[in-house]
Write a protein that holds these residues in place. Structure first.
Motif, mmCIF file in Angstrom:
data_model
loop_
_atom_site.group_PDB
_atom_site.id
_atom_site.type_symbol
_atom_site.label_atom_id
_atom_site.label_comp_id
_atom_site.label_asym_id
_atom_site.label_seq_id
_atom_site.Cartn_x
_atom_site.Cartn_y
_atom_site.Cartn_z
ATOM 1 N N TYR A 1 35.759 41.321 32.372
ATOM 2 C CA TYR A 1 34.833 40.325 32.918
ATOM 3 C C TYR A 1 34.732 39.091 32.016
ATOM 4 O O TYR A 1 34.539 39.200 30.811
ATOM 5 C CB TYR A 1 33.451 40.957 33.083
ATOM 6 C CG TYR A 1 32.348 39.991 33.422
ATOM 7 C CD1 TYR A 1 32.274 39.394 34.678
ATOM 8 C CD2 TYR A 1 31.371 39.667 32.483
ATOM 9 C CE1 TYR A 1 31.253 38.509 34.985
ATOM 10 C CE2 TYR A 1 30.346 38.780 32.790
ATOM 11 C CZ TYR A 1 30.308 38.202 34.042
ATOM 12 O OH TYR A 1 29.288 37.314 34.359
ATOM 13 N N THR B 1 25.988 43.160 41.627
ATOM 14 C CA THR B 1 25.794 44.452 40.983
ATOM 15 C C THR B 1 26.771 44.624 39.821
ATOM 16 O O THR B 1 26.409 45.069 38.730
ATOM 17 C CB THR B 1 25.996 45.596 41.995
ATOM 18 O OG1 THR B 1 25.132 45.398 43.111
ATOM 19 C CG2 THR B 1 25.683 46.943 41.365
ATOM 20 N N SER B 2 28.032 44.254 40.050
ATOM 21 C CA SER B 2 29.046 44.357 39.004
ATOM 22 C C SER B 2 28.696 43.478 37.812
ATOM 23 O O SER B 2 28.807 43.911 36.655
ATOM 24 C CB SER B 2 30.424 43.966 39.557
ATOM 25 O OG SER B 2 30.872 44.882 40.523
ATOM 26 N N ASN C 1 27.967 43.219 46.007
ATOM 27 C CA ASN C 1 28.779 44.023 45.093
ATOM 28 C C ASN C 1 29.116 43.244 43.829
ATOM 29 O O ASN C 1 29.148 43.793 42.724
ATOM 30 C CB ASN C 1 30.070 44.472 45.785
ATOM 31 C CG ASN C 1 29.841 45.586 46.783
ATOM 32 O OD1 ASN C 1 28.850 46.312 46.716
ATOM 33 N ND2 ASN C 1 30.755 45.723 47.726
ATOM 34 N N PHE D 1 28.304 44.626 34.008
ATOM 35 C CA PHE D 1 29.207 44.048 33.010
ATOM 36 C C PHE D 1 28.427 43.358 31.896
ATOM 37 O O PHE D 1 28.827 43.406 30.729
ATOM 38 C CB PHE D 1 30.183 43.067 33.671
ATOM 39 C CG PHE D 1 31.369 43.714 34.314
ATOM 40 C CD1 PHE D 1 32.148 44.632 33.625
ATOM 41 C CD2 PHE D 1 31.723 43.407 35.623
ATOM 42 C CE1 PHE D 1 33.263 45.236 34.221
ATOM 43 C CE2 PHE D 1 32.823 44.006 36.233
ATOM 44 C CZ PHE D 1 33.588 44.917 35.525
ATOM 45 N N GLU E 1 35.575 46.704 39.425
ATOM 46 C CA GLU E 1 34.159 46.422 39.631
ATOM 47 C C GLU E 1 33.314 47.639 39.256
ATOM 48 O O GLU E 1 33.836 48.731 39.066
ATOM 49 C CB GLU E 1 33.900 46.046 41.096
ATOM 50 C CG GLU E 1 34.213 47.171 42.071
ATOM 51 C CD GLU E 1 34.005 46.763 43.527
ATOM 52 O OE1 GLU E 1 33.412 45.720 43.783
ATOM 53 O OE2 GLU E 1 34.438 47.536 44.395
ATOM 54 N N ILE E 2 32.009 47.429 39.156
ATOM 55 C CA ILE E 2 31.056 48.531 38.979
ATOM 56 C C ILE E 2 30.008 48.367 40.069
ATOM 57 O O ILE E 2 28.937 47.812 39.836
ATOM 58 C CB ILE E 2 30.389 48.513 37.589
ATOM 59 C CG1 ILE E 2 31.420 48.300 36.486
ATOM 60 C CG2 ILE E 2 29.612 49.804 37.354
ATOM 61 C CD1 ILE E 2 30.810 48.167 35.102
ATOM 62 N N ALA E 3 30.325 48.817 41.268
ATOM 63 C CA ALA E 3 29.453 48.624 42.423
ATOM 64 C C ALA E 3 28.891 49.952 42.900
ATOM 65 O O ALA E 3 29.358 51.033 42.518
ATOM 66 C CB ALA E 3 30.218 47.931 43.548
#
Length: 226
Positions: free
Chosen positions: A73, A56-57, A53, A61, A199-201
């Motif tokens: 970030y 991926t984030s 995760n 970012f 996050e960006i998961a």
């Protein structure tokens, strides 16, 4: 380091330089031992998913950074599963922002009498208060303003930022031959500026390929395959 928050999937530590450190866990949300990104409680642990995760984030970012979009970030240590981030204050007790490109999930459950499943939506943005006990209730911009959580101007900033970020993420996912249907973000503010946090998961988005939803674990593997 001083631990300031223990979350379901991440712990948060305060750093000496004023920034914060997110420690990604292998715990995931779900029920009865089955992974469910939309669940409100930890259901199981998946070995290595925390670092996946994080990776991926970081990928997303970095894409946003290249596009000139400011986020919290700063840097990441993928071996240790940690991310350094800027200090940012959440809206209220936490606000989730969903951007929908197609009508699926809870949107179709609510409004299915008026729209067909999978019908295109023009980057429709909705917000929910983070409250597990109340099922993350939807709230309008007027409600946010009345509760002193977010002004109308800040709501408009957040909505525009959400649409811009969703377009960038959707374009990246399209490079893998897939389509982003919807995605969930969290925002906070640093000074007077609204920035993307958390996050960006894969567990925060719904992605389809050839008309079928891609399992979040499979999606992570695809995104990290390049």
């Amino acid at each position: 380091m001083d631990k300031v928050y223990e979350g379901k999937t991440k712990d948060v530590f305060k750093l000496d330089n004023g920034n914060y450190l997110l420690k990604f866990k292998d715990d995931v949300t779900g029920e009865n031992g089955v992974f469910d990104p939309g669940a409100n409680s930890v259901g199981l642990s998946i070995d290595g998913i925390g670092k996946q995760n994080l990776k991926t984030s970081v990928m997303f970012f970095e894409v946003l950074k290249d596009a000139g979009v400011k986020t919290h970030y700063v840097s990441a240590n993928e071996e240790e599963g940690t991310m350094e981030v800027l200090a940012a204050k959440p809206f209220g007790k936490g606000l989730e922002v969903i951007c929908r490109r197609r009508a699926v999930g809870s949107f179709i459950r609510r409004y299915g009498d008026y729209i067909e499943e999978g019908a295109p939506l023009d980057y429709y943005v909705e917000m929910t208060l983070k409250d597990d006990d109340k099922g993350d209730p939807l709230i309008t911009s007027e409600g946010l303003e009345a509760l002193n959580i977010m002004s109308q101007d800040m709501f408009n900033q957040t909505k525009e930022l959400t649409r811009n970020i969703t377009k960038i993420v959707a374009d990246k996912i399209a490079e893998f031959g897939m389509e982003l249907y919807d995605i969930k973000f969290e925002f906070g503010f640093s000074g007077d500026e609204v920035i993307l946090i958390d996050e960006i998961a894969s567990g925060n988005m719904r992605v389809y390929k050839d008309g079928k939803v891609v399992d979040p674990l499979d999606l992570t593997a695809i995104l990290l395959s390049e």
